[in-house]
Design an enzyme around this catalytic site. Sequence first.
Site, PDB file in Angstrom:
ATOM      1  N   ASP A 212       0.851  -1.318  -0.053  1.00  0.00           N
ATOM      2  CA  ASP A 212       0.054  -0.045  -0.240  1.00  0.00           C
ATOM      3  C   ASP A 212       0.775   1.127  -0.044  1.00  0.00           C
ATOM      4  O   ASP A 212       1.800   1.137   0.686  1.00  0.00           O
ATOM      5  CB  ASP A 212      -0.905  -0.038   1.307  1.00  0.00           C
TER       6      ASP A 212
ATOM      7  N   HIS B  37      -1.823  -9.515   9.649  1.00  0.00           N
ATOM      8  CA  HIS B  37      -2.591  -8.275   9.840  1.00  0.00           C
ATOM      9  C   HIS B  37      -2.436  -7.910  11.429  1.00  0.00           C
ATOM     10  O   HIS B  37      -2.617  -8.593  12.461  1.00  0.00           O
ATOM     11  CB  HIS B  37      -3.920  -8.437   9.762  1.00  0.00           C
TER      12      HIS B  37
ATOM     13  N   GLU C  91      -8.504  -7.736  -0.072  1.00  0.00           N
ATOM     14  CA  GLU C  91      -8.002  -8.444   1.271  1.00  0.00           C
ATOM     15  C   GLU C  91      -8.683  -9.855   1.434  1.00  0.00           C
ATOM     16  O   GLU C  91      -7.946 -10.713   1.576  1.00  0.00           O
ATOM     17  CB  GLU C  91      -8.109  -7.762   2.503  1.00  0.00           C
TER      18      GLU C  91
HETATM   19  C1  5GW Z   1      -9.448   5.826  -1.902  1.00  0.00           C
HETATM   20  C2  5GW Z   1     -10.860   5.904  -1.084  1.00  0.00           C
HETATM   21  C3  5GW Z   1     -11.269   4.756  -0.256  1.00  0.00           C
HETATM   22  C4  5GW Z   1     -10.237   3.852  -0.339  1.00  0.00           C
HETATM   23  C5  5GW Z   1      -8.969   3.656  -1.073  1.00  0.00           C
HETATM   24  C6  5GW Z   1      -8.570   4.641  -1.872  1.00  0.00           C
HETATM   25  C7  5GW Z   1      -7.550   4.738  -2.822  1.00  0.00           C
HETATM   26  C8  5GW Z   1      -6.674   3.650  -2.457  1.00  0.00           C
HETATM   27  C9  5GW Z   1      -7.243   5.663  -3.600  1.00  0.00           C
HETATM   28  O1  5GW Z   1      -8.083   6.544  -3.917  1.00  0.00           O
HETATM   29  N1  5GW Z   1      -5.987   5.746  -4.530  1.00  0.00           N
HETATM   30  C10 5GW Z   1      -5.238   4.940  -4.187  1.00  0.00           C
HETATM   31  O2  5GW Z   1      -4.021   4.675  -4.902  1.00  0.00           O
HETATM   32  N2  5GW Z   1      -5.621   3.695  -3.465  1.00  0.00           N
HETATM   33  C11 5GW Z   1      -4.606   2.497  -3.405  1.00  0.00           C
HETATM   34  O3  5GW Z   1      -5.018   1.423  -2.743  1.00  0.00           O
HETATM   35  C12 5GW Z   1      -3.439   2.863  -2.454  1.00  0.00           C
HETATM   36  O4  5GW Z   1      -2.396   2.295  -2.802  1.00  0.00           O
HETATM   37  C13 5GW Z   1      -4.022   2.504  -0.893  1.00  0.00           C
HETATM   38  O5  5GW Z   1      -2.616   2.354  -0.325  1.00  0.00           O
HETATM   39  C14 5GW Z   1      -4.605   1.040  -1.449  1.00  0.00           C
HETATM   40  C15 5GW Z   1      -5.527   0.674  -0.490  1.00  0.00           C
HETATM   41  O6  5GW Z   1      -6.416   1.492   0.007  1.00  0.00           O
HETATM   42  P1  5GW Z   1      -6.280   2.212   1.503  1.00  0.00           P
HETATM   43  O7  5GW Z   1      -4.945   2.241   1.764  1.00  0.00           O
HETATM   44  O8  5GW Z   1      -6.958   3.328   1.778  1.00  0.00           O
HETATM   45  O9  5GW Z   1      -6.791   0.862   2.315  1.00  0.00           O
HETATM   46  P2  5GW Z   1      -6.662   0.776   3.865  1.00  0.00           P
HETATM   47  O10 5GW Z   1      -7.333  -0.592   4.114  1.00  0.00           O
HETATM   48  O11 5GW Z   1      -5.189   0.713   4.241  1.00  0.00           O
HETATM   49  O12 5GW Z   1      -7.277   1.835   4.869  1.00  0.00           O
HETATM   50 MN    MN Z   2      -3.513   1.463   3.279  1.00  0.00          MN
END
Ligand code: 5GW
Ligand code: MN
Length: 353
Positions: A211, A233, A303
Amino acid sequence: MEIRDTFSRRRCYILAAFSFVFTFLFGWYGLKSSEWHPSIIFRCTVNNTSDDIRLSRLDLLSDVRLDRMVYAKPDVLQPPRTDVLTITPWLAPIVWNGFYNRDILNAQYHQAGVRIGLTVFAIKKYVIFIKDYIETAEKFFMVGHKVNYYIFTDRPNDIPNFTLAEGRSLSVLEVPGYKRWQDVTMRRMQMIRDHTRDRFVNEVDYLVCIDVDMVFSEHIGVEILGDVVGVIHPGFFGASRKAYTHERRPESAGYIAVDEGDFYYTGCFFGGAVEDIYKLTNFTHHAMLADKAKNMEALWHDESYLNKYFLSHKPTKVLSPEYAWNNYYGSPAVVKVKRLLHVDKDFKAVRSN
Ligand code: 5GW
Ligand code: MN
């Protein structure tokens, strides 16, 4: 006659002196330094491209000879720690701080000339995370090894320039930014699969997929490499099976029954040999499509499908939550080092289009 004698004697002295200096210099080099490590000689003979023959600073980084290393003997009766599980029931190591010697691992993987790809997605507003991500990766990720960064983005102009250490390169891959955020995260599997098939197989041996909303905060090196690698996790390492947030609807392609499942693996970090990453991303992408056809989506998106894959394709190496920490979970005693940290997201700033 006499002249000739003198001449040949002088020549003899010069030769002797020369060979003394020669032997001394090279003998000393051979003993003292690793510039003449057997792996380098080996690589020079098998790879005859000019790039490989030239010794770079990367080659010099193998400052240890595997056959001449001094370190404490592994003690069968004294494991370094007894507070954590270090091997799975299918005999895959679980990587925790304190169990491995970095020098041995570096020498092994250096000898093999390992090439590592790091994929990361910075779509839409998530481009703001990329600067700290790459800058901290330069400090802590696979230092001394060959690394290719692959940044997938819909905003290539917003990716800053980086100064990278020797042996490291960065490619910006332009990809679409899906409208729904669920698609942004889930479609990563398809994009990694396609680029693995078309490109990464020719450029790297291993792929690590992490990520973007993370920073590297401590050493992460070749100890994480394996054919199929999953990360426990941080919120579930002490949890019961029942508490794992797997997809529980039997109709879903991500379904895992309550009496199944080994660990709850994070979706923010996985890795493996490049061929295995092709299989993993192909499987998870197809699982997502199968659910889409039924108008379904697994509970935790990619996931959930990843956890389903690991059920039948058990990781050959499991990383402890040191490798995907989130300060939301505090500082439990078993986590001695936080190597990769989730950044606190300003949700308003990054999640509105
Ligand atoms: C945007 C809104 C909600 C959820 C994800 C996004 C999003 C994710 C985005 O707008 N742009 C993006 O590049 N991502 C990619 O998906 C990033 O690499 C991000 O690290 C990955 C997973 O989303 P995360 O990090 O928001 O999820 P969590 O579970 O770590 O909060
Ligand atoms: Mn993330």
